[in-house]
Design a protein around this motif. Structure first.
Motif, mmCIF file in Angstrom:
data_model
loop_
_atom_site.group_PDB
_atom_site.id
_atom_site.type_symbol
_atom_site.label_atom_id
_atom_site.label_comp_id
_atom_site.label_asym_id
_atom_site.label_seq_id
_atom_site.Cartn_x
_atom_site.Cartn_y
_atom_site.Cartn_z
ATOM 1 N N ILE A 113 -19.533 -73.176 -86.151
ATOM 2 C CA ILE A 113 -18.268 -73.302 -86.016
ATOM 3 C C ILE A 113 -17.393 -72.119 -85.478
ATOM 4 C CG2 ILE A 113 -16.049 -73.958 -86.972
ATOM 5 C CD1 ILE A 113 -17.373 -76.274 -88.206
ATOM 6 N N THR A 114 -17.826 -70.938 -86.389
ATOM 7 C CA THR A 114 -17.272 -69.755 -86.280
ATOM 8 C C THR A 114 -17.719 -69.111 -84.955
ATOM 9 O OG1 THR A 114 -17.017 -69.280 -88.612
ATOM 10 C CG2 THR A 114 -17.235 -67.324 -87.146
ATOM 11 N N LEU A 115 -18.861 -69.026 -84.533
ATOM 12 C CA LEU A 115 -19.513 -68.776 -83.374
ATOM 13 C C LEU A 115 -18.926 -69.342 -82.035
ATOM 14 C CD1 LEU A 115 -23.122 -68.230 -84.306
ATOM 15 C CD2 LEU A 115 -21.444 -66.347 -83.656
ATOM 16 N N ALA A 116 -18.731 -70.775 -82.238
ATOM 17 C CA ALA A 116 -18.052 -71.537 -81.054
ATOM 18 C C ALA A 116 -16.722 -71.088 -80.861
ATOM 19 C CB ALA A 116 -18.173 -72.951 -81.566
ATOM 20 N N ALA A 117 -15.766 -70.917 -82.202
ATOM 21 C CA ALA A 117 -14.703 -70.522 -81.843
ATOM 22 C C ALA A 117 -14.545 -69.414 -81.350
ATOM 23 C CB ALA A 117 -13.812 -70.665 -83.178
ATOM 24 N N LYS A 118 -14.994 -68.251 -81.803
ATOM 25 C CA LYS A 118 -15.138 -66.989 -81.247
ATOM 26 C C LYS A 118 -15.358 -66.929 -79.919
ATOM 27 C CE LYS A 118 -17.291 -62.557 -81.872
ATOM 28 N NZ LYS A 118 -18.630 -61.709 -82.775
ATOM 29 N N ALA A 119 -16.368 -67.872 -79.357
ATOM 30 C CA ALA A 119 -16.783 -67.757 -77.931
ATOM 31 C C ALA A 119 -15.919 -68.392 -76.930
ATOM 32 C CB ALA A 119 -18.327 -68.164 -77.820
ATOM 33 N N GLY A 120 -15.246 -69.600 -77.505
ATOM 34 C CA GLY A 120 -14.578 -70.254 -76.590
ATOM 35 C C GLY A 120 -13.182 -70.759 -76.908
ATOM 36 N N GLY A 121 -12.709 -70.237 -78.244
ATOM 37 C CA GLY A 121 -11.121 -70.540 -78.690
ATOM 38 C C GLY A 121 -11.294 -71.574 -79.717
ATOM 39 N N GLY A 122 -10.072 -71.631 -80.490
ATOM 40 C CA GLY A 122 -10.164 -72.636 -81.545
ATOM 41 C C GLY A 122 -9.776 -74.000 -81.258
ATOM 42 N N SER A 123 -9.586 -74.372 -79.988
ATOM 43 C CA SER A 123 -9.185 -75.798 -79.867
ATOM 44 C C SER A 123 -10.342 -76.437 -79.256
ATOM 45 C CB SER A 123 -8.047 -75.683 -78.625
ATOM 46 O OG SER A 123 -7.774 -77.179 -78.226
ATOM 47 N N PRO A 124 -10.735 -77.645 -80.272
ATOM 48 C CA PRO A 124 -11.837 -78.464 -79.857
ATOM 49 C C PRO A 124 -11.877 -79.192 -78.604
ATOM 50 C CG PRO A 124 -10.935 -78.879 -82.242
ATOM 51 C CD PRO A 124 -10.007 -77.883 -81.448
ATOM 52 N N ASP A 125 -10.308 -79.487 -78.217
ATOM 53 C CA ASP A 125 -10.275 -80.278 -76.917
ATOM 54 C C ASP A 125 -10.595 -79.175 -75.748
ATOM 55 O OD1 ASP A 125 -9.035 -82.468 -78.429
ATOM 56 O OD2 ASP A 125 -7.188 -81.800 -78.161
ATOM 57 N N ALA B 172 -13.568 -71.807 -90.828
ATOM 58 C CA ALA B 172 -14.616 -71.275 -90.156
ATOM 59 C C ALA B 172 -13.788 -71.164 -88.728
ATOM 60 C CB ALA B 172 -15.706 -72.231 -90.135
ATOM 61 N N ILE B 173 -13.030 -72.030 -88.359
ATOM 62 C CA ILE B 173 -12.456 -71.938 -87.260
ATOM 63 C C ILE B 173 -11.488 -70.666 -87.026
ATOM 64 C CG2 ILE B 173 -10.840 -72.949 -85.625
ATOM 65 C CD1 ILE B 173 -11.781 -75.779 -86.152
ATOM 66 N N LYS B 174 -10.768 -70.348 -88.068
ATOM 67 C CA LYS B 174 -9.799 -69.182 -87.930
ATOM 68 C C LYS B 174 -10.631 -67.854 -88.223
ATOM 69 C CE LYS B 174 -5.994 -71.635 -90.149
ATOM 70 N NZ LYS B 174 -5.124 -71.937 -91.586
ATOM 71 N N LYS B 175 -11.793 -67.957 -88.887
ATOM 72 C CA LYS B 175 -12.636 -66.902 -88.879
ATOM 73 C C LYS B 175 -13.113 -66.462 -87.572
ATOM 74 C CE LYS B 175 -16.470 -64.791 -91.503
ATOM 75 N NZ LYS B 175 -17.574 -65.002 -92.378
ATOM 76 N N GLY B 176 -13.416 -67.483 -86.793
ATOM 77 C CA GLY B 176 -13.915 -67.068 -85.434
ATOM 78 C C GLY B 176 -12.675 -66.525 -84.160
ATOM 79 N N THR B 177 -11.493 -67.307 -84.542
ATOM 80 C CA THR B 177 -10.468 -66.740 -83.785
ATOM 81 C C THR B 177 -9.730 -65.643 -84.005
ATOM 82 O OG1 THR B 177 -8.663 -68.112 -84.796
ATOM 83 C CG2 THR B 177 -10.144 -69.011 -82.800
ATOM 84 N N GLY B 178 -10.225 -64.805 -85.329
ATOM 85 C CA GLY B 178 -9.831 -63.736 -85.744
ATOM 86 C C GLY B 178 -8.330 -63.894 -86.795
#
Length: 249
Positions: free
Chosen positions: A32-44, A69-75
């Protein structure tokens, strides 16, 4: 391929054990963290993140863990940033391995993996010396009870899948790397929920192991690497001969 279903059953059993131990929570949260880091924190707006969240919820990962995990990925949360690292290795019997690591300290992970390999009859390989034996693909796994082969093929191929294979108790759908989340989403819309979906390194050829001691050494090394805290996925090009499979229980 000889022993293919047996080795798959061993890996599935380990996945169940990992889930019970909580190892799965850590790996799902990192994805989840990697995904949010790569493409942003919006699942949509981020198909990889949407897929990672669905997998986490299916494994009963708490919502607080998912949000963190999302917030960690988005910083949005402080702390060290994690990154993906790929190591290539040789295992007993000349088996090739691709070791996917997610770490906040590349040097530590490199040293740890080197030591784990050297203590278990494995060695690190130079970059590119193993990778050419594998193809990067998307993999979607569904329980065989989910649908018939014809139903799976109709939906998956229409959605852009490349191949469908049987693997023990699973149907396995293979896709191009950039089609994984699209195909999985299309199948989900048709009521075909996957048990797992991920990018894999699929071996182009495999080594069939017929020696019991070598097979035990390989499984032990696989388990040790998979249990390492920073490991995300372990890929190897070996199969286990049915003739010795029962001796590995």
């Amino acid at each position: 391929m000889a022993g293919h279903n047996k080795w798959s059953k061993i890996k599935r059993g380990k996945a169940i054990t990992d889930a019970k131990r909580g190892n799965a929570f850590s790996k799902l949260s990192k994805e989840i963290t990697l995904a949010a880091k790569a493409g942003g924190g919006s699942p949509d707006m981020n198909a990889r993140l949407r897929s990672a969240i669905l997998a986490a919820r299916a494994a009963n990962v708490p919502n607080d863990n998912i949000d963190r995990a999302i917030k960690k990925g988005t910083g949005e949360l402080g702390g060290a940033q994690i990154e993906e690292v790929l190591y290539e290795a040789y295992a007993p019997g000349g088996v090739a391995m691709m070791i996917e690591i997610v770490t906040d300290n590349r040097n530590r992970s490199f040293n740890d993996i080197r030591v784990l390999l050297s203590k278990n009859s494995g060695t690190l390989a130079d970059s590119g010396s193993v990778a050419y034996m594998f193809t990067r693909r998307g993999e979607i796994r569904l329980d065989k009870t989910a649908a018939t082969e014809d139903q799976i093929m109709e939906v998956a191929l229409d959605a852009g899948a490349e191949d469908i294979q049987e693997d023990g108790d699973d149907w396995v759908v293979y896709t191009a790397t950039d089609q994984l989340f699209q195909v999985a989403g299309a199948m989900r819309e048709k009521g075909l929920a996957s048990r797992s979906q991920k990018l894999i390194y699929q071996p182009q050829t495999t080594v069939t192991v017929s020696d019991v001691d070598t097979a035990k050494s390989l499984i032990r090394l696989y388990d040790i690497l998979d249990d390492y805290d920073d490991s995300q996925h372990i890929h190897a090009n070996f199969e286990i001969d049915d003739a010795i499979a029962d001796q590995l229980e």
